[in-house]
Each structure stands twice: as C-alpha cells, then as structure tokens.
Design a protein around this motif. Sequence first.
Motif, PDB file in Angstrom:
ATOM      1  N   LEU A  66       0.821  -1.207   0.000  1.00 25.51           N
ATOM      2  CA  LEU A  66       0.000   0.000   0.000  1.00 25.51           C
ATOM      3  C   LEU A  66       0.860   1.265   0.000  1.00 25.51           C
ATOM      4  CD1 LEU A  66      -2.877  -0.960   2.467  1.00 25.51           C
ATOM      5  CD2 LEU A  66      -3.056  -0.605  -0.003  1.00 25.51           C
ATOM      6  N   GLU A  67       1.956   1.245   0.747  1.00 22.80           N
ATOM      7  CA  GLU A  67       2.852   2.398   0.777  1.00 22.80           C
ATOM      8  C   GLU A  67       3.462   2.648  -0.602  1.00 22.80           C
ATOM      9  OE1 GLU A  67       3.711   4.680   3.032  1.00 22.80           O
ATOM     10  OE2 GLU A  67       2.153   3.914   4.357  1.00 22.80           O
ATOM     11  N   GLU A  68       3.873   1.566  -1.266  1.00 22.34           N
ATOM     12  CA  GLU A  68       4.426   1.710  -2.605  1.00 22.34           C
ATOM     13  C   GLU A  68       3.379   2.257  -3.574  1.00 22.34           C
ATOM     14  OE1 GLU A  68       5.902  -2.104  -3.638  1.00 22.34           O
ATOM     15  OE2 GLU A  68       7.620  -2.043  -2.234  1.00 22.34           O
ATOM     16  N   GLU A  69       2.145   1.751  -3.450  1.00 18.66           N
ATOM     17  CA  GLU A  69       1.081   2.221  -4.329  1.00 18.66           C
ATOM     18  C   GLU A  69       0.760   3.692  -4.051  1.00 18.66           C
ATOM     19  OE1 GLU A  69      -3.541   1.106  -5.564  1.00 18.66           O
ATOM     20  OE2 GLU A  69      -2.424  -0.161  -4.170  1.00 18.66           O
ATOM     21  N   ARG A  70       0.733   4.073  -2.761  1.00 16.79           N
ATOM     22  CA  ARG A  70       0.459   5.464  -2.394  1.00 16.79           C
ATOM     23  C   ARG A  70       1.532   6.390  -2.962  1.00 16.79           C
ATOM     24  NH1 ARG A  70       2.209   9.317   0.378  1.00 16.79           N
ATOM     25  NH2 ARG A  70       3.991   8.073   1.023  1.00 16.79           N
ATOM     26  N   ALA A  71       2.797   5.966  -2.870  1.00 20.97           N
ATOM     27  CA  ALA A  71       3.880   6.790  -3.413  1.00 20.97           C
ATOM     28  C   ALA A  71       3.744   6.946  -4.926  1.00 20.97           C
ATOM     29  CB  ALA A  71       5.229   6.163  -3.055  1.00 20.97           C
ATOM     30  N   ALA A  72       3.351   5.858  -5.604  1.00 14.15           N
ATOM     31  CA  ALA A  72       3.186   5.930  -7.058  1.00 14.15           C
ATOM     32  C   ALA A  72       2.028   6.855  -7.429  1.00 14.15           C
ATOM     33  CB  ALA A  72       2.945   4.525  -7.626  1.00 14.15           C
ATOM     34  N   VAL A  73       0.909   6.777  -6.670  1.00 14.35           N
ATOM     35  CA  VAL A  73      -0.239   7.647  -6.934  1.00 14.35           C
ATOM     36  C   VAL A  73       0.120   9.107  -6.674  1.00 14.35           C
ATOM     37  CG1 VAL A  73      -2.558   8.263  -6.139  1.00 14.35           C
ATOM     38  CG2 VAL A  73      -1.968   5.869  -6.524  1.00 14.35           C
ATOM     39  N   ALA A  74       0.857   9.371  -5.580  1.00 15.58           N
ATOM     40  CA  ALA A  74       1.255  10.748  -5.267  1.00 15.58           C
ATOM     41  C   ALA A  74       2.150  11.320  -6.359  1.00 15.58           C
ATOM     42  CB  ALA A  74       1.975  10.786  -3.913  1.00 15.58           C
ATOM     43  N   GLU A  75       3.063  10.508  -6.865  1.00 16.68           N
ATOM     44  CA  GLU A  75       3.946  10.972  -7.934  1.00 16.68           C
ATOM     45  C   GLU A  75       3.155  11.274  -9.198  1.00 16.68           C
ATOM     46  OE1 GLU A  75       7.918   9.468 -10.430  1.00 16.68           O
ATOM     47  OE2 GLU A  75       7.059   8.238  -8.827  1.00 16.68           O
ATOM     48  N   ARG A  76       2.184  10.399  -9.520  1.00 16.95           N
ATOM     49  CA  ARG A  76       1.365  10.629 -10.707  1.00 16.95           C
ATOM     50  C   ARG A  76       0.507  11.884 -10.545  1.00 16.95           C
ATOM     51  NH1 ARG A  76       0.810  11.026 -15.874  1.00 16.95           N
ATOM     52  NH2 ARG A  76      -1.276  10.541 -16.650  1.00 16.95           N
ATOM     53  N   TYR A  77      -0.012  12.094  -9.320  1.00 14.68           N
ATOM     54  CA  TYR A  77      -0.841  13.272  -9.062  1.00 14.68           C
ATOM     55  C   TYR A  77      -0.019  14.556  -9.236  1.00 14.68           C
ATOM     56  CZ  TYR A  77      -3.890  16.524  -6.579  1.00 14.68           C
ATOM     57  OH  TYR A  77      -4.670  17.597  -6.242  1.00 14.68           O
ATOM     58  N   GLU A  78       1.188  14.561  -8.722  1.00 16.05           N
ATOM     59  CA  GLU A  78       2.052  15.732  -8.880  1.00 16.05           C
ATOM     60  C   GLU A  78       2.368  15.991 -10.352  1.00 16.05           C
ATOM     61  OE1 GLU A  78       5.474  15.116  -6.491  1.00 16.05           O
ATOM     62  OE2 GLU A  78       4.407  15.298  -4.587  1.00 16.05           O
ATOM     63  N   GLN A  79       2.567  14.924 -11.117  1.00  8.96           N
ATOM     64  CA  GLN A  79       2.836  15.080 -12.547  1.00  8.96           C
ATOM     65  C   GLN A  79       1.614  15.687 -13.257  1.00  8.96           C
ATOM     66  OE1 GLN A  79       3.797  11.424 -14.560  1.00  8.96           O
ATOM     67  NE2 GLN A  79       3.864  12.381 -16.574  1.00  8.96           N
ATOM     68  N   LEU A  80       0.417  15.201 -12.904  1.00 12.20           N
ATOM     69  CA  LEU A  80      -0.806  15.745 -13.503  1.00 12.20           C
ATOM     70  C   LEU A  80      -0.989  17.213 -13.122  1.00 12.20           C
ATOM     71  CD1 LEU A  80      -3.286  12.768 -12.981  1.00 12.20           C
ATOM     72  CD2 LEU A  80      -2.286  13.549 -15.133  1.00 12.20           C
ATOM     73  N   GLN A  81      -0.641  17.548 -11.864  1.00 14.60           N
ATOM     74  CA  GLN A  81      -0.726  18.942 -11.443  1.00 14.60           C
ATOM     75  C   GLN A  81       0.184  19.820 -12.299  1.00 14.60           C
ATOM     76  OE1 GLN A  81       0.181  18.739  -7.216  1.00 14.60           O
ATOM     77  NE2 GLN A  81      -1.885  19.404  -6.745  1.00 14.60           N
ATOM     78  N   ARG A  82       1.415  19.374 -12.512  1.00 13.13           N
ATOM     79  CA  ARG A  82       2.350  20.175 -13.312  1.00 13.13           C
ATOM     80  C   ARG A  82       1.846  20.334 -14.744  1.00 13.13           C
ATOM     81  NH1 ARG A  82       6.073  16.957 -10.307  1.00 13.13           N
ATOM     82  NH2 ARG A  82       6.231  15.483 -12.043  1.00 13.13           N
ATOM     83  N   GLU A  83       1.352  19.241 -15.333  1.00  9.57           N
ATOM     84  CA  GLU A  83       0.840  19.319 -16.703  1.00  9.57           C
ATOM     85  C   GLU A  83      -0.374  20.230 -16.778  1.00  9.57           C
ATOM     86  OE1 GLU A  83       0.043  15.300 -17.752  1.00  9.57           O
ATOM     87  OE2 GLU A  83       2.162  14.718 -17.914  1.00  9.57           O
ATOM     88  N   PHE A  84      -1.261  20.112 -15.775  1.00 11.46           N
ATOM     89  CA  PHE A  84      -2.478  20.940 -15.769  1.00 11.46           C
ATOM     90  C   PHE A  84      -2.125  22.417 -15.665  1.00 11.46           C
ATOM     91  CE2 PHE A  84      -5.818  23.156 -13.427  1.00 11.46           C
ATOM     92  CZ  PHE A  84      -6.936  22.841 -14.173  1.00 11.46           C
ATOM     93  N   PHE A  85      -1.219  22.753 -14.773  1.00 12.74           N
ATOM     94  CA  PHE A  85      -0.856  24.152 -14.590  1.00 12.74           C
ATOM     95  C   PHE A  85      -0.166  24.712 -15.834  1.00 12.74           C
ATOM     96  CE2 PHE A  85       2.194  27.389 -12.944  1.00 12.74           C
ATOM     97  CZ  PHE A  85       1.237  28.351 -12.673  1.00 12.74           C
ATOM     98  N   ALA A  86       0.659  23.881 -16.488  1.00  9.31           N
ATOM     99  CA  ALA A  86       1.313  24.333 -17.721  1.00  9.31           C
ATOM    100  C   ALA A  86       0.265  24.646 -18.787  1.00  9.31           C
ATOM    101  CB  ALA A  86       2.282  23.255 -18.217  1.00  9.31           C
ATOM    102  N   ARG A  87      -0.773  23.804 -18.889  1.00 12.36           N
ATOM    103  CA  ARG A  87      -1.841  24.068 -19.857  1.00 12.36           C
ATOM    104  C   ARG A  87      -2.601  25.342 -19.505  1.00 12.36           C
ATOM    105  NH1 ARG A  87      -2.735  18.440 -19.392  1.00 12.36           N
ATOM    106  NH2 ARG A  87      -4.510  18.843 -18.007  1.00 12.36           N
ATOM    107  N   GLU A  88      -2.861  25.551 -18.207  1.00 15.27           N
ATOM    108  CA  GLU A  88      -3.586  26.756 -17.791  1.00 15.27           C
ATOM    109  C   GLU A  88      -2.783  28.020 -18.091  1.00 15.27           C
ATOM    110  OE1 GLU A  88      -6.863  27.255 -16.168  1.00 15.27           O
ATOM    111  OE2 GLU A  88      -6.836  25.497 -17.448  1.00 15.27           O
ATOM    112  N   GLN A  89      -1.475  27.957 -17.869  1.00 18.41           N
ATOM    113  CA  GLN A  89      -0.636  29.108 -18.188  1.00 18.41           C
ATOM    114  C   GLN A  89      -0.668  29.412 -19.683  1.00 18.41           C
ATOM    115  OE1 GLN A  89       3.234  28.172 -16.404  1.00 18.41           O
ATOM    116  NE2 GLN A  89       2.945  29.915 -15.054  1.00 18.41           N
TER     117      GLN A  89
END
Length: 316
Positions: A66-89
């Motif tokens: 579960l810890e490994e899965e949580r870390a993978a989800v958190a990393e993916r979420y941060e990546q989506l945040q960066r992509e989303f913000f780049a599109r908004e800019q």
Amino acid sequence: MQPTYRLQQGVAGASSALEIARRVGLPEEILAEARKQLSASEQEANRYLNRLRAELEQQRAARMALEEERAAVAERYEQLQREFFAREQQRQRQFETMLREFLTTVSQRAEELLRQIADEQARRQAQRLVERRVAKFKSDVWQQARAIAFETPPTASPTPHLLPAEEVALKPGDRVRVRSLNQIGVVAEIGPEQVVVHIGSLRVRADVSDLDVLLEPTSETVGQPSGGIQVQLAARADVPSELNLIGKTVEEALELIDRFLDAAYLADRREVTIIHGTGSGALRRAVREFLSGHPHVARFRPTSADGATLVELNER
C-alpha cells in the motif's frame, strides 16, 4: 554480515527450539519424544503464536504494498498537477494575446468610422467621445479579465501573471511589481503623474509605465469553473424606444446616442427613434453621420417631418 532475525517489540513469539533442532539434523525419534513432553496448552500456545506471526507477516507485506502504491499515486498526481498548470498558463497567455488583438481591432475600427464623418466639427467631437469610450472600454475589459478564474492545482503556487499598469485601471490596494526595483508592493495612492507604492515599510513613488499589475484570482472567483470565458448579457425590458436630444449639444447628443443604442441592442429592440428636431440642421447631420458608422445600426431613415430619425438595429 547481517543479522538473520528481525526484532519485533511487543509481539510474543513461540519457541523455535524443536524446529531449529530438526533443521540441524536431530533424529526425528528424539524430536517426537520431545514433543510428547510438551503439555497440550503449550502446544496450543505455540500453534496460536505461529499463526499470529504469519498473519502479522501478511499485514506487513500488505502495508508495504500500500505504501508503494500510495507513493506511485502521489507521484502521478504531482505530474498531472504540473501538466495541468502548464496548460492553464498557456491558455491564459493565449487569452491575453487574443484580448490585446481584439482591443487593437476596436481602436482601428473606431478610427475608420471617424474618418467616414464628413463634417469636420462633428468628427472632432465624435473623436473625443470615441477616445473616452474606447479608453473606458479597454479599462473595463481588463478589469473583467482580472476577475476571471484560471484554475490552478490546489497545491500549486505559480508566479502571478503580470499586466502593464497602463492597460489596467489602477486602484489603491492593487498589488503591483515595480519594474526598476523588481519588487512587489501595494498601491497606496494614485497621483496625476506618479503612483505611491508601499513595499514593506518603504514608500516608493513610481511612474505608471514602471508598474505591472499582478493578476490573481479574487476571493469571489476562487473555485469557480473556468471552461473558457463566458459572458452573459441580460436583456433589459425597460429600455425606451425613443431618445429625445432636443436642447443637447452635439457632443452630449453623440454620447447619449451611443449609450442608448448599446442598451437598445442588448434589449433586443429592432427599431428605435432618435428625436433631434430640425433647427439649423447641425445636430441632425451629426446624428446621422454618427449612425452611419455605428456597429449596432443596420439602416436608418428620416421621419416625414425630418425632425427625427428611425433606426433599425442589427440582430444579436
């Protein structure tokens, strides 16, 4: 060398003496005899502790997964945040480019319409009116642009976007960047020539041309969806069908006509009447020159007595 055991504090463990003896090769008959020496309660306790230890091992393995899965989800979420913000800019930059182009087109169109007015005096008066209206329109547009909420990821902290202060109607309380100092401050006073900006405990005077306004979402717009820009114009049923200009100067009349046509157009009126009287004919000529270049006007014609003009408006 590494230890071959793992210390678990607070967890009871079963005796492994017989198991270890079996592994090192002690004869089975001796082991069987030793097991007979154990009481039933000791054997049951050992079985229970072994089962408990196995369950703990399963839980530990599940927790690690579960810890490994949580870390993978958190990393993916941060990546989506960066992509989303780049599109908004990018979307924000495109919007502001289109807005600047639109405002430039408005100014150019206004100049073209002014050149079509034949009467020199009426053209000068109309030019002063148009300059004021276009300047106010630009200011209102940029003020509305400041209220548009460009969504950003919840944890993102982007650098606020900047607009030249000349393009925005400054007001006390606005956050600005002083270009020459590269410092952020707050507008305290707006003078005829310079603006007073508080940067921390410092009080700085700066030219408007040296300032950029920080565009940030307002408290009223935070959390609002931003699927593009939506402008809703409500039609007003109380807009009169006639405008009486008798007694007005040409400059006053043109300003009233412009506002009247805007209101009538938004109220979906198809025809209105502008009463200008006959008199010397100067007001009548200025009105019709102005109507001939107005974007809301489809066509117009004089009344039978020529003291008024019937105006047909374009459809929205």
